[in-house]
Scaffold this active site. Structure first.
Site, mmCIF file in Angstrom:
data_model
loop_
_atom_site.group_PDB
_atom_site.id
_atom_site.type_symbol
_atom_site.label_atom_id
_atom_site.label_comp_id
_atom_site.label_asym_id
_atom_site.label_seq_id
_atom_site.Cartn_x
_atom_site.Cartn_y
_atom_site.Cartn_z
ATOM 1 N N ASP A 133 -9.979 -10.184 6.781
ATOM 2 C CA ASP A 133 -11.118 -10.752 6.259
ATOM 3 C C ASP A 133 -11.585 -12.566 6.198
ATOM 4 O O ASP A 133 -12.731 -12.946 5.846
ATOM 5 C CB ASP A 133 -10.976 -10.512 4.253
ATOM 6 C CG ASP A 133 -11.803 -9.075 4.334
ATOM 7 O OD1 ASP A 133 -11.254 -7.949 5.156
ATOM 8 O OD2 ASP A 133 -12.502 -8.750 3.175
ATOM 9 N N ASP B 184 0.631 -18.393 3.681
ATOM 10 C CA ASP B 184 -0.375 -18.745 2.939
ATOM 11 C C ASP B 184 -0.642 -20.295 4.006
ATOM 12 O O ASP B 184 -1.988 -20.552 4.148
ATOM 13 C CB ASP B 184 0.100 -19.776 1.475
ATOM 14 C CG ASP B 184 1.631 -19.765 1.462
ATOM 15 O OD1 ASP B 184 3.001 -19.775 2.281
ATOM 16 O OD2 ASP B 184 2.063 -19.788 0.241
ATOM 17 N N TYR C 119 0.816 -1.033 -0.018
ATOM 18 C CA TYR C 119 -0.154 0.041 0.235
ATOM 19 C C TYR C 119 0.793 1.270 0.289
ATOM 20 O O TYR C 119 0.627 2.063 0.545
ATOM 21 C CB TYR C 119 -0.660 -0.184 1.040
ATOM 22 C CG TYR C 119 -2.130 -0.922 0.836
ATOM 23 C CD1 TYR C 119 -2.295 -2.326 0.982
ATOM 24 C CD2 TYR C 119 -3.139 -0.396 1.149
ATOM 25 C CE1 TYR C 119 -3.368 -3.004 0.810
ATOM 26 C CE2 TYR C 119 -4.199 -1.867 1.086
ATOM 27 C CZ TYR C 119 -4.547 -2.642 0.637
ATOM 28 O OH TYR C 119 -5.382 -3.466 1.413
ATOM 29 N N ASP D 104 -4.382 -7.807 5.806
ATOM 30 C CA ASP D 104 -6.083 -7.408 4.587
ATOM 31 C C ASP D 104 -6.642 -8.638 4.472
ATOM 32 O O ASP D 104 -7.823 -8.664 4.747
ATOM 33 C CB ASP D 104 -5.250 -6.519 3.584
ATOM 34 C CG ASP D 104 -7.104 -6.360 3.134
ATOM 35 O OD1 ASP D 104 -7.798 -5.673 3.916
ATOM 36 O OD2 ASP D 104 -7.275 -5.997 1.799
ATOM 37 N N LYS E 32 6.722 -14.168 3.320
ATOM 38 C CA LYS E 32 6.968 -14.670 2.393
ATOM 39 C C LYS E 32 7.977 -14.810 2.234
ATOM 40 O O LYS E 32 8.533 -14.393 1.516
ATOM 41 C CB LYS E 32 5.497 -14.244 1.708
ATOM 42 C CG LYS E 32 5.106 -15.087 0.445
ATOM 43 C CD LYS E 32 4.864 -16.236 0.601
ATOM 44 C CE LYS E 32 4.614 -17.262 -0.715
ATOM 45 N NZ LYS E 32 4.136 -18.124 -0.320
HETATM 46 C C1 IPM Z 1 -9.278 -2.709 4.837
HETATM 47 C C2 IPM Z 1 -10.239 -2.495 3.549
HETATM 48 C C3 IPM Z 1 -8.936 -1.398 2.514
HETATM 49 C C4 IPM Z 1 -8.092 -2.319 2.864
HETATM 50 C C5 IPM Z 1 -9.599 -0.671 1.563
HETATM 51 C C6 IPM Z 1 -10.726 -0.330 1.955
HETATM 52 C C7 IPM Z 1 -9.187 0.935 1.018
HETATM 53 O O1 IPM Z 1 -10.019 -3.790 2.686
HETATM 54 O O2 IPM Z 1 -10.134 -1.565 5.507
HETATM 55 O O3 IPM Z 1 -9.729 -3.996 5.145
HETATM 56 O O4 IPM Z 1 -7.699 -2.356 1.714
HETATM 57 O O5 IPM Z 1 -7.282 -1.807 3.631
HETATM 58 MG MG MG Z 2 -9.547 -5.462 3.421
#
Ligand code: IPM
Ligand code: MG
Length: 324
Positions: free
Chosen positions: A220, A192, A114, A216, A161
């Site tokens: 999720d 992974d 990022y 990130d 990684k």
């Molecule tokens: C998160 C989201 C963000 C990220 C996006 C919306 C920029 O996916 O906060 O996890 O990638 O960090």
């Molecule tokens: Mg995210």
């Protein structure tokens, strides 16, 4: 105490009012101000988040944030990334809790993939993955502190990684040095294999530290363990500022239907309370969230049929009862 509240777009507008009500209950004397930013502002003013909005955030002790929709503009830069950079919110803390596990994903939040150093081409596009010693050291230190606060329940796991990425050799080795210096037991794992193992054996994990994009994805994926993204809160912490937001986005597919799960937002508010030292209050909120779900009053993503408001009200009523 000054608290800025920003609903943003989509379901941010539905879940943040519920979370704000809980926050205002526990911090009735704080000075609340609303910040309007996001897609609608971009349509009206050509800018989704102004310098004034950033200044307003910097003038607050903490920020509660919903979600923002990304406008269809190839030159558009994510508001969230802008805020994380401008406020130098280097530590993204993403707790994942369930019956038999309590994990804290500590995601580096300002560099890695990022970095924003990138180029879109027709034949070849690049994004520079930047890892610095300073950036790795400070996130590792934060992870070590958390590991200590949580009673060193399990070794700190350094997700990386480094077998493929040179940038992760620096990340991994800096984390190892920092953990050694802090006297924290650690283990390194490839991201992974780690992601799969966390899903299969979540009870084996406590604090996991990793780089920006890996964190990130891992966070999720962890949504799988808790009933989906509607459950996961986060704190974005820097040296000076603290910003709390659900892990989920603005969810345009369900926005406006009144069925968004408010738990991630309420838990984000609870993380703010904990940040202010109100651990007991955060525990009450957590207990009431669980009670409400067990009683069957919850949104469709959790198998219930309640709307956002009804679910939120049930949690709020429980909080009032628990306190009286
Ligand atoms: C998160 C989201 C963000 C990220 C996006 C919306 C920029 O996916 O906060 O996890 O990638 O960090
Ligand atoms: Mg995210």
């Amino acid at each position: 105490m000054k608290i800025a509240v920003c609903e943003g777009d989509g379901i941010g507008r539905e879940v943040i009012p519920v979370a704000k009500k809980v926050l205002m209950h526990f911090l009735p004397d704080a000075d609340y101000s609303d910040i309007f930013l996001g897609y609608e502002k971009w349509e009206k003013e050509g800018c989704a988040c102004t310098e004034d909005d950033i200044s307003a955030m910097k003038g607050s002790d903490a920020i509660l944030f919903g979600a923002v929709t990304t406008p269809p503009d190839p030159d558009y830069k994510s508001i969230l990334l802008k805020i994380r950079h401008e406020l130098d919110l280097y530590a993204n803390l993403r707790p994942v809790r369930g019956g038999s596990f309590d994990i804290m994903v500590v995601r580096e939040n300002t560099e890695g993939l990022y970095s924003g150093i990138e180029e879109l081409g027709d034949e070849r596009s690049t994004t520079l993955r930047v890892v610095t010693r300073k950036g790795s050291e400070r996130i590792a230190r934060k992870a070590c502190e958390l590991s200590a606060d949580r009673g060193f329940r399990k070794p700190l796991v350094i997700g990386n990684k480094a077998n493929v990425l040179k940038s992760d050799i620096l990340f991994r080795d800096t984390c190892i040095k920092t953990a050694d210096a802090c006297g924290v037991l650690y283990k390194t794992m490839f991201i992974d294999a780690l992601t799969l193992d966390v899903l299969m054996h979540p009870e084996r994990y406590d604090v996991i530290v990793t780089t920006n994009m890996f964190g990130d994805i891992l966070s999720d994926a962890c949504g799988y363990l808790t009933g989906g993204l509607g459950m996961l809160p986060s704190a974005n912490i820097g040296e000076k500022y603290a910003f709390f937001e659900p892990v989920h986005g603005s969810a345009p597919d369900i926005a406006g239907k009144g069925i968004a799960n408010p738990v991630a937002a309420i838990r984000s508010a609870a993380m703010m309370l904990e940040h202010f030292g109100m651990k007991r209050e955060a525990e009450i909120i957590e207990e009431c969230i669980l009670r409400s779900i067990i009683s069957g009053v919850c949104t469709p993503d959790l198998g219930g049929s309640a709307g956002t408001g009804e679910f939120g009200d049930r949690i709020f009523e429980c909080i009032l009862k628990r306190e009286s």
